[in-house]
Design an enzyme around this catalytic site. Structure first.
Site, mmCIF file in Angstrom:
data_model
loop_
_atom_site.group_PDB
_atom_site.id
_atom_site.type_symbol
_atom_site.label_atom_id
_atom_site.label_comp_id
_atom_site.label_asym_id
_atom_site.label_seq_id
_atom_site.Cartn_x
_atom_site.Cartn_y
_atom_site.Cartn_z
ATOM 1 N N LYS A 147 41.178 42.094 28.494
ATOM 2 C CA LYS A 147 39.863 41.980 27.853
ATOM 3 C C LYS A 147 39.885 40.874 26.803
ATOM 4 O O LYS A 147 40.871 40.699 26.083
ATOM 5 C CB LYS A 147 39.505 43.318 27.201
ATOM 6 N N ARG A 166 44.980 50.178 28.459
ATOM 7 C CA ARG A 166 43.766 50.521 29.193
ATOM 8 C C ARG A 166 44.100 50.751 30.663
ATOM 9 O O ARG A 166 45.136 50.315 31.162
ATOM 10 C CB ARG A 166 42.738 49.397 29.074
#
Length: 458
Positions: free
Chosen positions: A307, A282
């Site tokens: 995350k 990401r």
């Protein structure tokens, strides 16, 4: 004790030394701006630690006739950062721009400086005044709920933005202060007719219901309404799966990216694209990488506290390791910091790491230069689609190697940093090639059954 203004310019020289300016001519303009400001302060100062808004306004008016507004604002921001440095050094009590920004809750120093340049600065400052955070009638409820959820281990950053937007709406509509929360939410939902806003209002209503239930256990929790989220899902763009030719084009453009002042940027962007495509990282994960996270001997890269608060160690393909090795050599030649906790993707402006926002801006520009994304707007492929492409390509490789992808999905979920395979399934976009591989595998698996069935019918 040191004082400022000083006659020998030592404070300015010390400030410039710690900036590590990348252009040889930049110190000339910095000194010009800072010395001119110091002269104005020296004429108007009455006490050793005084630094008032009037001094900054006098300097702005004095140079407004000689410099274009863009140049003046740029040099005024140089002065503002220098004032922050003087505060840290204990040479002045406060930075007037920072004080005004806090007083008017302004979003940037530039907004404050533009207001001070106006013919009526007080009126201009009032026009940019923002509401204080969580100053509405529900402000304490929302602030306490955010603190409680973070104490439980949640980041709660997205939810904080929901609360913040709703709080600003309530402050702008004081007539709703005596209404029930349900009525407030109805007005907030009607403020914007978009599907995304309706879905955000539904999530906000549930979060507020949890906050009220914590204070009053007798209150009934709100039953979730799935319809707004379903409406948003119908509008989702189909992920774009980059072809190998498109990826090669993106890498070539990154290699030759025009950056005369930041010579490390082209290879930095190239390496970011390699990791995004080959490891499915990401944007936030790219931005948070430290130098110590790369282990070329083991062939791995460590992703920390991403995350869902997950950390993972990822083995990398040989091509990705070669790109990293080349980048690290270029990074060393650029005299970047070599401490283990320094940012992997480093730039010399301010001696800092790239933020996720800066990475997104540069990589989107590469998409536009490649002709894959339109010149303007949010339409077209996204950077995050590299992560989708990584998943599809990995499954294709398993099909070609005769491996059942279903058996490998838990490993793929772990590699991507997902909680379970359900999050990974969202990334599986059925392409023509993937469908062909699945059909061939099914045909191989079921061919004998089909032949047996035909024999029975005959």
């Amino acid at each position: 004790m040191s004082t400022w203004p000083d006659t020998d310019g030592k404070s300015i020289a010390r400030y410039l030394r710690q900036l590590r300016l990348r252009c040889s001519t930049s110190p000339i303009y910095y000194r010009q701006a800072l010395h001119s400001f110091q002269e104005v302060v020296a004429r108007r100062r009455s006490s050793p630690s005084e630094m008032s808004r009037d001094m900054l306004e006098a300097w702005l008016r004095e140079h407004a006739a000689h410099w274009p507004e863009s140049t003046l604002l740029h040099r005024a921001r140089i002065v503002t950062r220098f004032l922050d440095f003087l505060v840290q050094e204990g040479l002045i009590a406060s930075n007037p721009v920072a004080d005004l920004r806090a007083e008017y809750h302004a979003r940037s120093d530039k907004a404050i400086l533009r207001a001070l340049l106006a013919s009526n600065p007080d009126q201009a400052l009032e026009s940019i005044r923002q509401f204080p955070p969580f100053g509405s009638v529900l402000g304490n409820l929302m602030r306490n709920h955010i603190a409680r959820m973070r104490a439980r281990g949640y980041r709660y950053q997205t939810q904080e933005r929901w609360f913040w937007r709703f709080d600003r709406f309530l402050q702008a509509h004081p007539d709703l202060a005596r209404e029930p929360v349900s009525v407030m939410l109805q007005h907030w939902a009607a403020a914007r007719p978009s599907a995304n806003h309706a879905a955000e209002c539904e999530r906000l209503a549930r979060a507020l219901s949890k906050a009220q239930h914590h204070l009053d256990p007798n209150s009934k929790p709100r039953r979730p309404d799935p319809r707004p989220a379903q409406q948003v899902a119908r509008q989702w763009r189909r992920p774009y799966i980059y072809s190998p030719e498109e990826v090669r084009r993106l890498l070539d453009i990154a290699r030759s990216y025009p950056s005369p002042r930041a010579l490390l940027r082209p290879i930095s962007l190239y390496t970011m694209l390699v990791l995004g495509y080959c490891a499915g990282l990401r944007l936030g994960e790219l931005a948070r990488l430290n130098l110590a996270d790369v282990d070329l001997h083991a062939g791995t890269i460590t992703i920390r506290e991403t995350k869902f608060f997950k950390s993972r160690i990822l083995p990398l393909a040989g091509s990705a390791l070669s790109a990293l090795r080349e980048y690290l050599e270029a990074r060393h030649k650029a005299k970047a910091p070599q401490s283990p906790d320094s940012g992997l993707f480093w730039h010399d402006q301010g001696n800092a790491r790239y933020t996720s926002h800066a990475i997104a801006g540069c990589l989107v520009d590469i998409l536009r230069r490649a002709g894959i994304k339109p010149p303007k707007g949010k339409n077209g492929p996204r950077i995050h689609d590299l992560r989708h492409s990584f998943v599809v390509n990995r499954i294709l490789e398993w099909y070609r190697a005769g491996i059942n992808p279903q058996d490998k999905l838990p490993f793929l979920a772990t590699y991507l940093g997902h909680r379970d395979i359900h999050s990974t399934l969202v990334y599986i976009t059925v392409t023509q090639e993937l469908l062909q591989q699945a059909n061939d595998r099914f045909r191989t698996f079921a061919a004998h059954c089909l032949h047996a069935s035909e024999g029975v019918q005959g």
